[in-house]
Design a protein around this motif. Structure first.
Motif, PDB file in Angstrom:
ATOM      1  N   GLY A  69       0.135   4.801  -0.099  1.00 51.58           N
ATOM      2  CA  GLY A  69      -0.780   5.939  -0.056  1.00 51.58           C
ATOM      3  C   GLY A  69      -2.048   5.625  -0.820  1.00 51.58           C
ATOM      4  O   GLY A  69      -2.820   4.745  -0.448  1.00 51.58           O
ATOM      5  N   LYS A  70      -2.273   6.325  -1.943  1.00 53.81           N
ATOM      6  CA  LYS A  70      -3.463   6.123  -2.757  1.00 53.81           C
ATOM      7  C   LYS A  70      -3.229   5.123  -3.881  1.00 53.81           C
ATOM      8  O   LYS A  70      -4.027   5.021  -4.800  1.00 53.81           O
ATOM      9  CB  LYS A  70      -3.929   7.457  -3.344  1.00 53.81           C
ATOM     10  N   HIS A 112       0.854  -1.180   0.000  1.00 53.84           N
ATOM     11  CA  HIS A 112       0.000   0.000   0.000  1.00 53.84           C
ATOM     12  C   HIS A 112       0.897   1.238   0.000  1.00 53.84           C
ATOM     13  O   HIS A 112       1.669   1.466   0.930  1.00 53.84           O
ATOM     14  CB  HIS A 112      -0.908  -0.010   1.233  1.00 53.84           C
ATOM     15  N   SER A 135      -6.173   3.232  -5.815  1.00 57.67           N
ATOM     16  CA  SER A 135      -7.045   2.742  -4.752  1.00 57.67           C
ATOM     17  C   SER A 135      -8.426   2.375  -5.279  1.00 57.67           C
ATOM     18  O   SER A 135      -9.177   1.643  -4.627  1.00 57.67           O
ATOM     19  CB  SER A 135      -7.173   3.795  -3.643  1.00 57.67           C
TER      20      SER A 135
END
Length: 257
Positions: A150-151, A148, A170
């Motif tokens: 961030g976005k 992961h 995401s």
């Protein structure tokens, strides 16, 4: 005609730009993320895809560009191509010729045209099939590492002959797929249209960067679809880009039988 026009040869030898990869292993702890991602994309397999047959109409004036002559166009247009795509996305191409190409000399030319066109079409369908027939995330039991960022997600898994890395937002939209092997790096930057049936592949940029020997190439593909039996199948494929320092361009039309 002693040899094919140079732009055609340069264009049709870029088969290495695209590749479909399968791997094996167990799902990671991020199985839920991968499961949602698999379901987010348009899938012919989920619609009962069994393959299709079509004719191929290359736009030889586009492919040959400034090297096109009345003589060469007459030869190229005299070869009629047909395509069979099986339920896994693998292809078979056949051809027929008219009377002007029945001499042994012209048959050698026809065989060369067939060989290079098959490599071009197979290269396109290997990438198209990865997103539309199979899955860009490999087989169901592929062991995928999920990071992961961030976005964004970064997904990695091993696959002969190297390692696959997928960048995904995401919202589960793939922005880049690449395979790094000892010989080269292959990158696919796909473009999608959001539909009720999932993300539909509308084009992609394919980049081939040799690590040992070879020629760098970059091609942009644009795909127009036709609806056949409720399924989205390729109708027109346009591509343009560079092979080394040389510009290349092509247009292919597929007419489903």
């Amino acid at each position: 005609m002693r040899k094919l026009a140079r732009p055609l040869v340069s264009l049709l030898t870029i088969y290495a730009l695209t590749v479909s990869v399968h791997a094996s292993g167990q799902e990671t702890a991020n199985q839920a993320v991968i499961g949602r991602a698999r379901g987010a994309y348009y899938s012919l397999a989920r619609n009962g895809f069994k393959g299709f047959k079509a004719t191929i109409e290359p736009n030889w004036e586009v492919i040959l560009a400034h090297t096109a002559t009345p003589e060469s166009l007459e030869v190229f247009r005299a070869v009629r191509f047909s395509l069979i795509v099986d339920e896994k996305g693998a292809i078979t191409i056949n051809h027929e010729v008219n009377a002007i190409l029945t001499t042994p000399k012209m048959q050698r030319v026809v065989n060369e045209i067939h060989y290079h066109l098959q490599r071009l079409v197979a290269g396109f369908f290997s990438t198209w099939g990865m997103f539309m027939v199979d899955s860009a995330f490999g087989e169901a039991n592929t062991q995928i590492k999920v990071e992961h960022l961030g976005k964004e997600y970064r997904l990695t898994h091993s696959a002969a002959p190297g390692e696959v890395t997928i960048l995904m937002t995401s919202d589960l939209l793939i922005t880049e797929w690449n395979l790094v092997s000892p010989r080269a790096k292959r990158i696919v930057k796909p473009h999608f249209q959001k539909t009720d049936a999932g993300f539909l592949l509308t084009g992609y940029q394919g980049i081939f960067e040799p690590i040992t020997a070879g020629t760098k190439a970059t091609l942009d593909f644009r795909i127009e679809y036709q609806d056949v039996g409720g399924m989205k199948l390729p109708h027109k494929v346009r591509l343009g880009g560079t092979y080394g320092d040389e510009p290349v361009e092509a247009e292919l039309v597929f007419k489903v039988n």
